[in-house]
Write a protein that holds these residues in place. Sequence first.
Motif, short mmCIF file in Angstrom:
data_model
loop_
_atom_site.label_atom_id
_atom_site.label_comp_id
_atom_site.label_asym_id
_atom_site.label_seq_id
_atom_site.Cartn_x
_atom_site.Cartn_y
_atom_site.Cartn_z
N VAL A 170 1.91 35.93 54.06
CA VAL A 170 2.95 36.62 54.84
C VAL A 170 3.91 37.37 53.92
O VAL A 170 4.29 38.51 54.20
CB VAL A 170 3.69 35.64 55.77
N PHE A 171 4.29 36.75 52.80
CA PHE A 171 5.18 37.44 51.85
C PHE A 171 4.52 38.72 51.33
O PHE A 171 5.16 39.76 51.22
CB PHE A 171 5.56 36.53 50.69
N ILE A 172 3.24 38.65 51.00
CA ILE A 172 2.55 39.85 50.50
C ILE A 172 2.48 40.91 51.58
O ILE A 172 2.72 42.09 51.32
CB ILE A 172 1.15 39.48 49.96
N GLU A 173 2.15 40.51 52.81
CA GLU A 173 2.09 41.47 53.92
C GLU A 173 3.44 42.14 54.16
O GLU A 173 3.50 43.30 54.54
CB GLU A 173 1.60 40.79 55.20
N ASN A 174 4.51 41.38 53.92
CA ASN A 174 5.87 41.91 54.11
C ASN A 174 6.42 42.56 52.84
O ASN A 174 7.58 42.92 52.79
CB ASN A 174 6.82 40.81 54.58
N LYS A 175 5.58 42.66 51.82
CA LYS A 175 5.94 43.30 50.54
C LYS A 175 7.09 42.56 49.85
O LYS A 175 7.95 43.18 49.22
CB LYS A 175 6.26 44.77 50.73
N VAL A 176 7.12 41.24 49.97
CA VAL A 176 8.09 40.41 49.29
C VAL A 176 7.32 39.68 48.19
O VAL A 176 7.18 38.47 48.19
CB VAL A 176 8.78 39.42 50.26
N ASN A 177 6.82 40.47 47.26
CA ASN A 177 5.91 39.95 46.25
C ASN A 177 6.53 38.91 45.34
O ASN A 177 5.85 38.00 44.87
CB ASN A 177 5.33 41.10 45.43
N GLU A 178 7.84 39.02 45.06
CA GLU A 178 8.48 38.06 44.18
C GLU A 178 8.39 36.64 44.74
O GLU A 178 8.15 35.68 44.01
CB GLU A 178 9.97 38.42 43.95
N ASN A 179 8.60 36.51 46.06
CA ASN A 179 8.51 35.20 46.69
C ASN A 179 7.08 34.68 46.65
O ASN A 179 6.85 33.49 46.42
CB ASN A 179 9.00 35.26 48.14
N ALA A 180 6.12 35.57 46.88
CA ALA A 180 4.71 35.18 46.83
C ALA A 180 4.34 34.68 45.43
O ALA A 180 3.69 33.64 45.28
CB ALA A 180 3.82 36.35 47.24
N ILE A 181 4.78 35.40 44.41
CA ILE A 181 4.48 35.01 43.03
C ILE A 181 5.12 33.67 42.70
O ILE A 181 4.50 32.82 42.05
CB ILE A 181 4.94 36.11 42.05
N ALA A 182 6.34 33.44 43.18
CA ALA A 182 7.02 32.16 42.92
C ALA A 182 6.22 30.99 43.50
O ALA A 182 6.06 29.95 42.84
CB ALA A 182 8.43 32.19 43.49
N ILE A 183 5.71 31.14 44.71
CA ILE A 183 4.92 30.08 45.33
C ILE A 183 3.62 29.88 44.56
O ILE A 183 3.22 28.74 44.28
CB ILE A 183 4.64 30.39 46.81
#
Length: 96
Positions: free
Chosen positions: A70-83
């Motif tokens: 969901v983070f990647i789809e919403n272009k919130v890549n920093e949060n995705a990378i942190a997880i």
Amino acid sequence: NIAEGPEEGMGEHAAHRILVRSILLYPFNWSAWLDLGELCVDDPSIDQEVEELLLPVTEHWMYHFFCVHVFIENKVNENAIAIIEKLANGNVVEAE
């Protein structure tokens, strides 16, 4: 009972509730996670309710994969990378 059918009057957002029921019954159902993610991306107003409904599975690794998706789809890549980094290091990821 989570396995019961949809209640009357669930309104236009019944799909996300049905998908959450499926996920709670069988968390390995990635297609249900993907469909739920698509609904969350298309209608962010359901995000809080979905998060609350998914509380029983927030420690499951599939939940974390879902969050990354969901983070990647919403272009919130920093949060995705942190997880991803926390998962790679074997750290427990707290519910967002």
